[in-house]
Design an enzyme around this catalytic site. Structure first.
Site, PDB file in Angstrom:
ATOM      1  CG  ASN A  27      -1.851  -1.190   1.245  1.00 49.84           C
ATOM      2  OD1 ASN A  27      -2.417  -1.561   0.225  1.00 49.84           O
ATOM      3  ND2 ASN A  27      -2.001  -1.805   2.396  1.00 49.84           N
ATOM      4  CD  GLU A  54     -12.857   0.171   4.325  1.00 48.52           C
ATOM      5  OE1 GLU A  54     -12.004   0.142   3.413  1.00 48.52           O
ATOM      6  OE2 GLU A  54     -13.241  -0.853   4.924  1.00 48.52           O
ATOM      7  CG  HIS A 101      -6.836   1.540   1.114  1.00 53.40           C
ATOM      8  ND1 HIS A 101      -5.688   0.827   0.839  1.00 53.40           N
ATOM      9  CD2 HIS A 101      -7.446   0.880   2.136  1.00 53.40           C
ATOM     10  CE1 HIS A 101      -5.601  -0.219   1.643  1.00 53.40           C
ATOM     11  NE2 HIS A 101      -6.665  -0.208   2.439  1.00 53.40           N
ATOM     12  CE  LYS A 139      -3.978   0.556   4.489  1.00 49.71           C
ATOM     13  NZ  LYS A 139      -3.800   0.574   5.956  1.00 49.71           N
ATOM     14  CG  HIS A 154     -10.468  -2.709   7.795  1.00 49.88           C
ATOM     15  ND1 HIS A 154      -9.847  -3.027   8.978  1.00 49.88           N
ATOM     16  CD2 HIS A 154      -9.635  -3.124   6.802  1.00 49.88           C
ATOM     17  CE1 HIS A 154      -8.677  -3.598   8.720  1.00 49.88           C
ATOM     18  NE2 HIS A 154      -8.531  -3.677   7.410  1.00 49.88           N
ATOM     19  CB  SER A 188      -8.884  -2.333   1.642  1.00 46.21           C
ATOM     20  OG  SER A 188      -9.727  -3.253   2.309  1.00 46.21           O
ATOM     21  CG  ASP A 243     -10.588   3.607   7.462  1.00 42.35           C
ATOM     22  OD1 ASP A 243      -9.571   4.198   7.056  1.00 42.35           O
ATOM     23  OD2 ASP A 243     -10.547   2.493   8.029  1.00 42.35           O
TER      24      ASP A 243
END
Length: 379
Positions: free
Chosen positions: A34, A167, A199, A229, A121, A171, A196
């Site tokens: 990541n 998110e 990413h 990440k 997640h 992911s 979140d």
């Protein structure tokens, strides 16, 4: 002969189904990490580490933040992160998993509702299990369904605070949350939106500030930016209203009872944020690399419907995914198979991660090799 036969039997069952996990060393071109901006092994971060050590920044914290572990680097990072992400306050924690556990075990109170995307997640799930609020899920990225779920909860007598947990970039599927629609829903319903940005941080949003950045001044937005990440270091930053941050400091067990992150680590996160601030071309370069990967994936492999730097190649069968990953590894590409329970049953996949750790030639070679492997590995 093991003294733990049931554990051994469970591991053997995982092996039979092609689901046993093993630790494997780094090898080959990076299509698994990541480290989206290529910062983790960069000269920039090496220089920042040397500079921090030269000015006497400690390697270890020596205790929790509430004891002697609170260092000037932690406080400087939190002030700079709050300014960078546009939030009232920020709190630095050891990692995203720890931060999500803190958020969901602490902030939603008894009588509240945590309404979460079905693909949220695992760390959020663990936090919710430790918390006292009721939890419900809504179908992935379905804003009308989320609103209907809130209405049903209220009709059944629910009168507490609603927390909507999502998110910004997922992911395993790499798709984007409809953040603007979710924020509008939160405003209509008097809810708090918890995003979140793990990413997205460093890559998506203005200057890599995340997809919720346009709403950063809202008191009903709480964002999580992991530092391991796109930022290339480790740790996590929770950004939002000062009352919520102070509540975490006073009540989040995974903050109170954990040794503080290394002050050196905080100094390195400061360096990564400073680089993003002065070099907006860095996330732009990463997004251009992603766009080229999408083009190659379509031209060579017929893959469409891609969204971000995370490219899922759904193969279905666990053993087929493992075989495809092994074949690509043999061709020099570090690609891993993702299997249930990380993803739903029947959706085992290759997860291709596009970073600035590879150049254009290597990127093209990946999709050339992937096309051949998909033909060779039996369905």
């Amino acid at each position: 002969m093991t003294g733990f036969p049931r554990h051994a039997q469970a591991l053997a069952s995982l092996s039979t189904r092609g689901r046993r996990r093993v630790l494997a060393p780094r090898a080959g071109h990076d299509f698994a990490s990541n480290d989206y901006l290529g910062l983790s092994e960069s000269d920039l971060m090496r220089a920042a580490a040397h500079a921090a050590l030269d000015r006497g920044v400690p390697v270890g914290a020596g205790g929790s933040r509430l004891l002697r572990g609170n260092a000037p680097e932690h406080e400087a990072l939190e002030a700079e992160a709050a300014a960078f992400f546009g939030a009232e306050r920020a709190l630095f924690m050891g990692g995203g998993f720890q931060a999500n556990t803190a958020i969901f075990s602490t902030l939603p109170l008894q009588g509240d509702l945590v309404l979460h995307d079905a693909l949220i997640h695992a760390s959020a799930h663990d936090g919710m299990r430790l918390g006292r609020a009721e939890t419900r899920s809504f179908p992935h990225n379905d804003v009308p369904a989320a609103e209907a779920a809130i209405a049903d909860w209220r009709a059944a007598g629910g009168d507490g605070q609603v927390w909507i947990a999502v998110e910004s970039v997922y992911s395993m599927d790499g798709d984007f949350a409809p953040v603007a629609g979710l924020m509008a829903l939160a405003d209509r319903q008097g809810a708090v939106l918890v995003v979140d940005e793990a990413h997205a941080t460093g890559l998506w949003g203005p200057g890599g500030r995340g997809l919720s950045h346009g709403f950063a001044d809202r008191s009903n937005l709480l964002s999580l930016h992991t530092c391991g990440k796109g930022l290339g270091v480790s740790g996590a930053l929770i950004c939002g209203d000062g009352v919520l941050i102070d509540t975490l400091v006073n009540k989040a067990r995974s903050f109170i009872y954990a040794t503080a992150p290394s002050p050196l680590n905080a100094a390195l996160v400061r360096a990564a944020l400073a680089e993003l601030d002065r070099n907006p071309d860095l996330p732009a370069r990463a997004r251009a690399q992603v766009a080229e990967a999408h083009r190659l994936a379509k031209d060579h492999c017929g893959l469409t419907g891609l969204h971000s730097q995370i490219l899922p190649v759904i193969l279905g069968d666990d053993k087929r995914a493992l075989a495809a990953a092994k074949a690509l590894q043999a061709r020099g590409h570090d690609i891993r198979a993702i299997r249930p329970p990380t993803v739903p049953r029947g959706t085992a996949r290759l997860r291709l991660s596009i970073t600035l750790n590879v150049d254009a030639e290597i990127l093209a070679s990946l999709f050339h090799d992937l096309a051949h492997v998909l033909d060779e590995v039996p369905a």
